[in-house]
Write a protein that holds these residues in place. Structure first.
Motif: not given
Lengths: 205, 673, 342
Positions: C203-211
């Motif tokens: 949770l959260g990490w996936e979006w951080v990585n995509l960013a």
């Protein structure tokens, strides 16, 4: 025999070590003989680094004798024509410390070429006998001249000349020898990266 | 459609070509003075064939090729040779070089030209010679003698002839304008080359940013077997090696020549010059030079006579010196700054760039290399510029060569791309030069070593020979003695020796008798010396009449000869007097005894000579020498001779002074001797 | 006025070192926004404090080394180091942790070796590893992402940083920790049971990585660095993860997608591996360098002691970079083969 060994483990260990030592010693000894590399003798390598001016400023009659002396432990700082760069190269080769040039044997000078003022030459052939590389042409009672391309600038012809008609002319920069210098970080507009500012530079600045 | 290849790296600097494309080719006119460097090409400098004061005609050869890799120089207009001396030339060092200076007379009078229309009748060697005699050297910037490049080895086949119309450097439009305005000339030149080289194919390579030039050349080559190849613009596609890769996909082997892979490359400017040389017989005396940059009001292309001073040309283009801080010959990527605006245009001057400070700002201080690799991506030779930079900084020459420093073409793409403004190219140039210098020095020291060893060997050999001779003589003597002892038992060896000595003496006396009379000898000496004096005096008189600077030297010569004559006459007089005094002594005296007597007398007189007297004599000689040297020094100073000669003289004067004072001391203190 | 005498080229490209650094800073913005969104103000507080300390340390180091301070501060390299370390540290880290970290990065890892361009190790990663070994408790205290807990406000974040004793934050294991600790559940069950895993990789990490991926893609587009090292790293990481995925058993190391989008993968690939100073230089060298880092990241994540591995992998390969350079010389024009033939 086996009993002896099993009874005294010390003997077993001794035996093992001795035989191992013998085997490896034999292998190493064989390799040393079989794969011996014929290296350039050290004096030869030193001689390659000397400037071959044959000037004798080091106190030896020529570059090779000095090279042999260095190989025998003589100091490496007695060659003024080789200069600091030569000492550096010798230090690198012999893996010894760089020491400053021995002032006793002269100082590093600009490369020069001997020039005979021909109308003053009396044709005594003394300089011809002194020249270590046969770079002076002439005969008795005839004017002599220096083959500039062969002259090593050793100064040895100056002393014997009875009429002092030989000059050492410093080599000048020409279109052929000129080249861009390495960018000097300590000068001009790039002064700002004079990063390793030494105290003297600081005072100058 | 031909396949176009790509090369590694390259950059896309702003082209800035539009400024100079307007207005066609303008004529720069005839400047009052033309300065022609003897070395406008790679190779040995040309040798002047005219003297100061000669009148020369336009197109006349004024310096001839000096060796195979050399080209002659021609007079660009008619006028008088006003000087042959060292002048500043277009060279990054700012050092002067020998030049022929021509004061133009404004008549622009041509010498007789011999063009040939049907060059196909001419043997190829003659055709090549024509190109050489016309003084053509690579006009794209390198200046390699064109005829040398065209002389293929027998048996080598030229597969591809490439005409380089790329002109990839920003700002320059000289080749562009040439292709647009004189495509016919280029095509004629190409045909001559085709005849000369018989290539398998002929390509003209042009970047796609020159549509007008492409159209003009397409029209001019229609129906011929010359192919125009257009490829995308990228710097440095005009580099010979890069262009060859673009057009053929092949790479010139490192250290080799294009001919090794069957390619010959020629610049369009050189090709047009070849056409002029063969068809019209016109040597290379003018070229098209782009004058551009924000410091000139009317940038454009000029047809300039070689030798025209740059400031004359710049003035034609509306130069504003106050806006300009650096003057570049060549383009912004590979051109070099000239030290003075008065240096002449030469065969390789394709562009004169006078930028304003805003246009090409002074190089900012270099920042640290962050090894970003932008230089590596820009390098057309696939080198690792940042690695070489570290090695160059540390002067690790071995590593540099291992990183193929000598394959660097100094195109400047790495420096252009470097975000830290590091002058990479300068590091490579300096390192290359230093490595070459070290190699040269090593070669020289090797040579010196060989000569030294040869001399040592010779001295030893001579010594050994002497020893051997002595030993042989000794041996022979012993043998003779033995023979005498054994062979002739009844003859006493001593008696034999005495006999031999007697025989020898007799022979000597006979020889003496045959010899010329000593009196005759002396007389002969007097007459010959007198003769010499006469000729010397005649020469002196002539020199004086001409006001030559040799007068002083001749005068001393005459004086010396006169002294010698007087001495010879004196000797003759003495001899006659002696002969009259003791006529009896003349014949029967044993010469050996006489010699011994003379030696004894000499020794006696020497012994009789007071040591003080001897010293005095020496002192007198020294003083005389000192006087002479001083006089020479004064003369040199008066004549304003070179400093180093004066220095040398001064040092010898002081040396002599020392010796004189030492001698004086000795004289005052004879016990110390 | 005398004419200037300089070597060619006289023209210069538009790129400068400061601009490279500024672009890198700009490219971190999407990642920082994502971090702040999922983990609260902590990252921003880290960032601000880290930048202040970094500038102070840099000034101090330059003054001690007698360098022109303004000239070197202008290159923004200190800010880049500070930003990268601030992103790598857990949010709500105490002020002294950050200060020690920055001091290690700037003084030890950078200036002790001779300053920008001379450092053999990535300063941010060197500092991260020093902190991780010295202060393991503080360094592994990651806040729970948005959606699992209430995020602290700005004042609480500042308090967490500057009066750490008074702040009583909540911490929670990261997906990488959970994956490592798991030895009984199938991957699918683990995902279903643990809310931290989110949809793909946390949770959260996936979006951080995509960013961070987006920021990296922008840098690639701007040609700030070449694609070779990051792509090689991501490819080799995915390859290892795919080979050892084994369909999601309890012993599995996690899917390729999980590894690509969790922890510091994208941040490392585009902001750490691409650090030019400490990486290999030639194209082939960068491919090898990136691929080796990818492999090491997987090995250390799955088999090593620490949950995330980018810092260790990068430092190990920093050691190897000169060696790689020596054996990956490109083929020079006109030569038959590249490399350093000896």
């Amino acid at each position: 025999m086996f009993e002896l060994i099993s009874q005294y483990p010390l003997i077993a260990a001794l035996l093992a070590l001795v035989s191992l030592g013998a085997v490896f010693g034999a292998v190493l000894g064989f390799a040393a003989v079989r794969f011996k590399t014929e290296g350039n003798p050290i004096a030869e390598q030193i001689n390659d680094l000397l400037p071959q001016t044959q000037c004798g400023q080091c106190g030896y009659p020529g570059c090779r004798p000095y090279a042999e002396a260095i190989a025998g432990g003589e100091a490496i700082n007695k060659c003024p024509p080789g200069g600091e760069a030569g000492i550096q190269a010798l230090a690198d080769l012999l893996d010894v410390e760089v020491i400053p040039l021995d002032e006793e044997h002269g100082e590093e000078k600009v490369k020069a070429v001997a020039f005979i003022r021909e109308d003053e030459c009396i044709g005594c052939t003394k300089c011809i006998q002194a020249c270590p590389v046969d770079a002076i042409l002439g005969a008795a009672k005839q004017m002599h001249t220096v083959i500039a391309s062969e002259c090593t600038g050793c100064d040895l012809c100056l002393e014997p000349c009875p009429v002092d008609c030989i000059d050492m002319i410093p080599q000048q920069e020409s279109l052929q020898t000129w080249h861009w210098p390495l960018p000097d970080p300590a000068s001009g507009e790039s002064r700002i990266i004079a990063t390793d500012a030494t105290p003297t530079q600081d005072r100058a600045a | 459609m031909r396949k176009i290849f790509d090369f590694h790296g390259g950059i896309h600097p702003p082209e800035n070509k539009r400024q100079s494309q307007q207005g066609g080719i303008r004529d720069a006119g005839i400047p009052p003075e033309l300065v022609l460097p003897l070395s406008q090409h790679i190779g040995a400098p040309a040798k002047p064939t005219v003297a100061v004061g000669d009148r020369v005609l336009k197109g006349q050869m004024i310096a001839e090729a000096n060796g195979f890799v050399s080209v002659p120089v021609h007079a660009p207009t008619s006028g008088t040779v006003s000087a042959i001396e060292d002048r500043l030339i277009a060279h990054p060092s700012g050092l002067p070089a020998p030049c022929i200076v021509i004061a133009s007379d404004g008549l622009d009078e041509w010498t007789e030209l011999a063009g040939i229309s049907d060059y196909r009748q001419l043997p190829k060697a003659d055709l090549l010679n024509r190109i050489r005699e016309a003084g053509i050297a690579g006009m794209g910037g390198a200046g390699f003698p064109t005829a040398v490049k065209l002389s293929t080895r027998p048996g080598s086949q030229v597969a591809t002839l490439i005409i380089n119309g790329t002109e990839c450097e920003p700002y320059i439009t000289a080749d562009d304008i040439l292709m647009r305005e004189r495509p016919g000339r280029i095509v004629e030149g190409v045909k001559i080359l085709q005849h000369l080289l018989a290539p398998g194919e002929t390509l003209i390579g042009i970047e796609d940013n020159k549509p007008e030039a492409i159209a003009a050349l397409r029209a001019a080559t229609a129906g011929s077997n010359i192919e125009i190849v257009v490829f995308p613009t990228k710097y440095p596609s005009g580099g010979e090696k890069q262009l060859i890769e673009i057009l053929t996909g092949k790479q010139v082997p490192s250290g080799g020549l294009p001919l090794d892979i069957g390619v010959i490359c020629q610049n369009v400017g050189s090709v047009a010059a070849i056409a002029d040389a063969v068809l019209l017989g016109q040597p290379l005396i003018s070229r098209i030079t782009t004058v551009t940059g924000e410091a000139v009001r009317e940038p454009g292309n000029f047809s300039v006579l070689l030798g025209t001073p740059m400031n004359y040309l710049l003035a034609r283009a509306g130069f504003q010196p106050d806006r300009n801080r650096r003057l570049v010959m060549g383009g912004p990527m590979m051109g070099f700054t000239v030290a003075d605006a008065g240096v002449p245009i030469v065969k390789t001057s394709n562009c004169l760039l006078a930028p304003s400070e805003a246009e090409l700002p002074s190089p900012p201080p270099a920042q640290a290399c962050i090894r970003c690799g932008m230089c590596e991506q820009a390098c057309p030779a696939s080198l690792l510029p940042q690695q070489m930079f570290w090695f160059a900084q540390a002067r690790e020459f071995e590593k540099l060569e291992q990183h193929k420093l000598f394959d660097c073409i100094e195109c400047g793409a790495c420096s252009w791309a470097c975000p830290s403004n590091i002058p990479l190219v300068q590091y490579y140039r300096a390192s290359k030069a230093e490595i070459l210098q070290l190699r040269r020095e090593h070669e020289k020291s090797e040579q010196a070593r060989l000569r030294f060893e040869a001399r040592q060997e010779r001295i030893e050999r001579d010594e050994a020979e002497k020893v051997a001779k002595r030993a042989a003589r000794k041996l022979a003597a012993e043998k003779r003695a033995q023979e005498a002892a054994t062979g002739g038992g009844e003859t006493d060896p001593i008696q034999a020796a005495i006999d031999r000595a007697r025989a020898k003496k007799a022979a000597q006396q006979a020889g003496d008798a045959a010899d010329t009379n000593p009196r005759d000898k002396l007389e002969k000496a007097v007459t010959s010396t007198r003769q010499r004096l006469e000729t010397a005096s005649a020469k002196l008189a002539q020199a004086e009449a001409e006001g030559s600077d040799l007068v002083a030297a001749l005068q001393t010569g005459v004086d010396k000869t006169r002294a010698r004559l007087e001495a010879a006459e004196q000797a003759l007089r003495d001899f006659t007097a002696a002969a009259e005094e003791a006529p009896l002594q003349e014949t029967p005296v044993d010469p050996a005894a006489a010699a011994i007597a003379r030696a004894i007398a000499a020794r006696a007189s020497e012994a009789a000579l007071d040591p003080a007297e001897k010293s005095r004599k020496q002192l007198a000689a020294l003083e005389q020498r000192l006087e002479k040297t001083r006089a020479r020094l004064a003369a040199s100073q008066g004549a304003g001779e070179e400093q180093k000669i004066i220095d040398a003289l001064e040092s010898s004067v002081s040396l002599l002074e020392e010796k004189v004072s030492a001698a004086k001391q000795q004289l005052n203190n004879p016990e110390g001797v | 006025m005398a004419l200037m005498r300089v070597t060619s080229p006289h023209a210069h490209g538009p790129m400068s070192t400061s601009r490279v650094m500024q672009n890198v800073l700009l490219a971190t913005i999407p990642g920082i926004i994502a971090l702040s969104h999922f983990f609260g103000y902590g990252t921003l507080v880290n960032l601000a404090w880290a930048c202040i300390v970094a500038l102070a340390c840099e000034t101090l180091a330059l003054a001690l080394r007698r360098r022109p301070i303004g000239f070197y501060l202008k290159d923004c390299s200190a800010l880049v180091t500070a930003t990268l370390l601030a992103i790598a540290l857990p949010p709500y880290a105490p002020w002294w942790l950050i200060a020690v970290g920055i001091a290690c990065a700037i003084l030890l890892a950078k200036h002790l070796y001779g300053g920008l361009g001379y450092n053999p190790f990535n300063p941010a990663m060197a500092a991260y590893v020093i902190l991780l070994i010295s202060f393991p408790v503080q360094m592994t205290a990651w806040a729970p992402p948005r959606g699992l807990e209430q995020l602290p406000g700005l004042m609480a974040s500042l308090q967490a940083c500057f009066t750490p004793g008074a702040y009583d934050g909540v911490t929670m294991a990261t997906p990488l920790d959970l994956m490592k600790q798991n030895n009984s559940l199938l991957i699918a069950d683990l995902y279903a049971q643990t809310p931290q895993f989110g949809r793909w990789a946390g949770l959260g990490w996936e979006w951080v990585n995509l960013a961070f991926l987006a920021g990296g893609a922008w840098l690639l587009y701007k040609r700030i660095f070449s694609w070779h090292a990051p792509v090689a790293m991501l490819a080799s990481l995915s390859l290892f993860a795919a080979v050892f995925y084994d369909g999601g058993s309890s012993a599995s190391g996690g899917s390729p997608l999980f590894h690509l989008l969790s922890g510091a993968t994208m941040f490392g690939a585009f902001f750490i591996v691409t650090d030019p100073v400490t990486s290999a230089v030639s194209v082939r060298g960068r491919l090898v360098y990136g691929a080796m880092i990818g492999a090491l990241v997987y090995i250390i994540r799955v088999r090593g002691n620490y949950p995330d591995a980018v810092a260790f992998a990068v430092l190990i390969m920093n050691f190897a970079a000169p060696f790689i350079d020596n054996y990956t010389q490109p083929r020079t024009y006109g030569h038959q083969s590249g490399g350093s033939e000896k």
